[in-house]
Structures are given as C-alpha cells and as structure tokens.
Enzyme design. Sequence first.
Site, PDB file in Angstrom:
ATOM      1  CD  GLU A 205       8.306 -12.081   6.241  1.00 18.20           C
ATOM      2  OE1 GLU A 205       8.741 -11.402   7.329  1.00 18.20           O
ATOM      3  OE2 GLU A 205       7.149 -11.722   5.861  1.00 18.20           O
ATOM      4  CE  LYS A 338       2.696  -6.221   4.277  1.00 18.21           C
ATOM      5  NZ  LYS A 338       1.608  -7.066   4.777  1.00 18.21           N
TER       6      LYS A 338
HETATM    7  P1  PGA Z   1       2.564 -11.512   4.122  1.00 14.82           P
HETATM    8  O1  PGA Z   1       2.988 -11.169   5.683  1.00 14.82           O
HETATM    9  O2  PGA Z   1       3.523 -10.668   3.304  1.00 14.82           O
HETATM   10  O3  PGA Z   1       2.523 -13.015   4.062  1.00 14.82           O
HETATM   11  O4  PGA Z   1       1.257 -10.756   4.037  1.00 14.82           O
HETATM   12  C1  PGA Z   1       3.544  -9.942   5.910  1.00 14.82           C
HETATM   13  C2  PGA Z   1       2.915  -9.358   7.106  1.00 14.82           C
HETATM   14  O5  PGA Z   1       1.780  -9.649   7.618  1.00 14.82           O
HETATM   15  O6  PGA Z   1       3.254  -8.191   7.485  1.00 14.82           O
HETATM   16 ZN    ZN Z   2       1.087  -7.961   8.931  1.00 17.42          ZN
END
Ligand code: PGA
Ligand code: ZN
Length: 433
Positions: A205, A338
């Site tokens: 990231e 998400k």
């Molecule tokens: P991921 O990680 O998008 O790889 O699942 C992001 C998070 O754990 O917040």
């Molecule tokens: Zn997370």
Amino acid sequence: MKTTITAVRGRQIWDSRGRPTVEAEVMLASGAVGRAMAPAGASRGAHEAIDLRDGGDRFGGMGVERAVAAVNGEIAALLAGRDAADQAGLDEAMTQADGTANLARLGGNATVAVSLAGLHATAAAEGLPLWAHLAAGRKVRTPLPEIQIFGGGAHAGRRTDVQDFMIMTPRAATIREAFEITADVFRAAGRLMEQTGRLAGAADEGGWWPMFSSNEDALSALVQAIEMSGHRPGEDVFISLDVAANELDSGDGRYRLGLDGSEFGREAMVERVADWVRRYPILSIEDPVSQDDLEGFAMATQAYGDKVQLIGDDILVTNAERVRKAAAANAGNAVLVKVNQAGTVTRAKAALDASKALGWAAIVSARSGETEDVSIAHLATGWDAGQIKVGSFSRSERMAKWNELLRIEEAMGADAVFAGPSAFAASVAAGLK
Ligand code: PGA
Ligand code: ZN
C-alpha cells in the site's frame, strides 16, 4: 426515465499489484455513464464476498475472464431496462440472480464494480458529484483519515507481524491540514529509515518497507518519526494499528508473532496488544484477534475498548448481521466498511447503518490491491462515515483518493466540517476532548 439502464459493460483492467481486475460501466437513457473498478484484498476474511478468479496458469490463476463475462452476459441482460436510481433493487436483482450467500457464482468483484458504476451513473444523471448525491441535502463531514507509514504483514512478505502502522490526526482542523501533517511524518519516517540503513522499498500500500528487529521496534520508530517531523506524538499525531491477527493464527487458536519469536494463546495475545496500548500513543486497533474469535474480540474490548477505537475488519466483513452479533457480545466499537467485502453498495451501506445505530464508529476502507477509482472518498463523505483508510501517503492509487477528498472539501466551501474527534465512538471521542 432518464435513469433507465440502457447498457452495462465490463472489461478486464489491471490493479496496483499488476493483477487483473474488473471494471464496469453503466449507461443510462439520459446519456450519463458511471464507471467503477473492483479492488482486491490480500489479507482477506473467510466470510467476505467471493473474488471470482479464473484459476489455472494464466496470470498466476488471478484472471477475471469469468467475472467480466458475467458482467457482459448475465448481469447486463438482467439490468437492462431497470432504474439505476433504485440502488437496492439493482443490487437485490444481482444477489438474487447469483443465488449464493457470498456471491460466489457471478463474483463479488463483478457485482461490486456494477453496483458502484450504477451509483456513479445515477449521480451523473443528476449532475451531482457522488458525495453530494449521497448526502442528499444533509450536512456531512469530511472523514478523518488513518494513513499508513510502515506496511507489514501480508503486504510486505511478513517482515513484521502487524500489518499496518498508521497515523491519525484527529485534532487537525481540516482534511487539508491532516494531509500536511501526514506528509511531514511520512517524509520523516523515510529519512529515519535511510539514516538507520533500513530503507528497503515500499510495501503493497506504499508504506515504507518495515526493516525492524521486532514489532515494538516499528512502534518506537514511528514515535521517533513523528518527533522528527516536528509534530507531537499523543497530542496532534496518534498511532493506529491493523494487527490483521487472522494472518497470525494458523487455525489452531494460537497466535504466532514470527518477528518477535513468540507464540500466544488468546488471553496472552490480548495482553500483548494491551501492553502496547499502555506504552504508546495508540488511538485505534484493528483486528487484534482472528476472524472467528468473537470471545477474544470481547476480551480485547473489555481490556482497552474504552480508551481506543477497536475496529473489526476480517471478523465483521462489512456485514450488518455480524456487526449486530459482535455488539451484542460487547465486542468492538467500530466497523471497517469495504464495499467489495459486502459485494454491493446496498449491503455495505447496511453494515454502516447498523454500526451507526449502535453508536459505533465506521471507517470506509480501500484494499491492498487498488486502482485509480476514487469512489470511497465520496462514500466516506456522502455517507458521513466519519473515517477513511486508504493505505499510505505515496503511490497514485492511494493519492488519487486523498486528492479527491481535497477537492470535496474545497467544493463544500464554508460548509466543510472535518470529522475530527466526532469520528469516534463516544468513550474514545471523550478522551480526546
Ligand atoms: P487487504 O488488507 O486489502 O489486503 O485485505 C487491508 C486491511 O486488512 O485492512
Ligand atoms: Zn484490516
């Protein structure tokens, strides 16, 4: 009707890890077009919507030909002639047609791209930016960001066990100021890594690659970086951790911290993090236990949930039912939202609404695999979520979202309100007053 869907198109594009992902466009009778791209996680929860991949040898099995075919075939036929402004109806049509609880047949990556594209198209037909369409005249706040400085865990070859070492600036007056402080800290952290011979690139990231001798070493380096930047740890800059403990549990309920050479049962794991909370200016902790350990999550909440934000990501997977179940068990005080974990805009919004009804906080979040899509900047603002998590302060798939928030704050003009301490659940917010 001007918001009647005339066509839906899908295509394969590439994400920030150079892997295939799904892009969808929804065309309306008015001529308006909405476009959205599916992100992809690496530390995924088992209860998330399914990211449909082709398997086989091509692109390491990560192809999305089947998901794209679902968009151009079944989903396009299903949605043609429907009203895009009826988001719930559009999402329900896709989930019904899919027929599985986790969207395994059409693919959560197909449905999330179409769902978000439909939302964008509707806003475009109204001639409104997406955040304003979602706000629908209500007063909304720009979100408080949590921004990664060091990236670890599944995003950095497991170089540290803790996945995200982030900062939060709840006492900033505006999101513009929050970014200015973050830029100072991010640069200082890079300088510190360089000076101490630990500069080794970037994690998934965009945070600095974590060359540390222990997880705690990373915590103290972060405090040092905040000090070097001229800001004050625990006063204007706080630490936020995503432990992503799911990745530390190999299924036997024992947590292994490889870098520290230690292994913990549930109680000792809760105490490990509680000790960090006592000794470092930590304001937020995500996933301190694994995805099915509701008891451990409640134990952590008992131990430090009145002082710090306790976010469920892999354990709640943007699912309203799981949020309510966790709250009933006194586990957690915040939900990570998400959209691709839920698979549709409607399901994600339901998880957010459930958390608000409980007095919890909500953080709209990107994934470790991202694109230039900036939808989440609009969702976090227009839904008045209070917080947003996008990754680091580098790389354009991250900066695109931060920069979009600057445009949104500017467009709000004198009406702009930065969430600040109000972003947190009551007891955490009270500690900041
Ligand atoms: P991921 O990680 O998008 O790889 O699942 C992001 C998070 O754990 O917040
Ligand atoms: Zn997370």
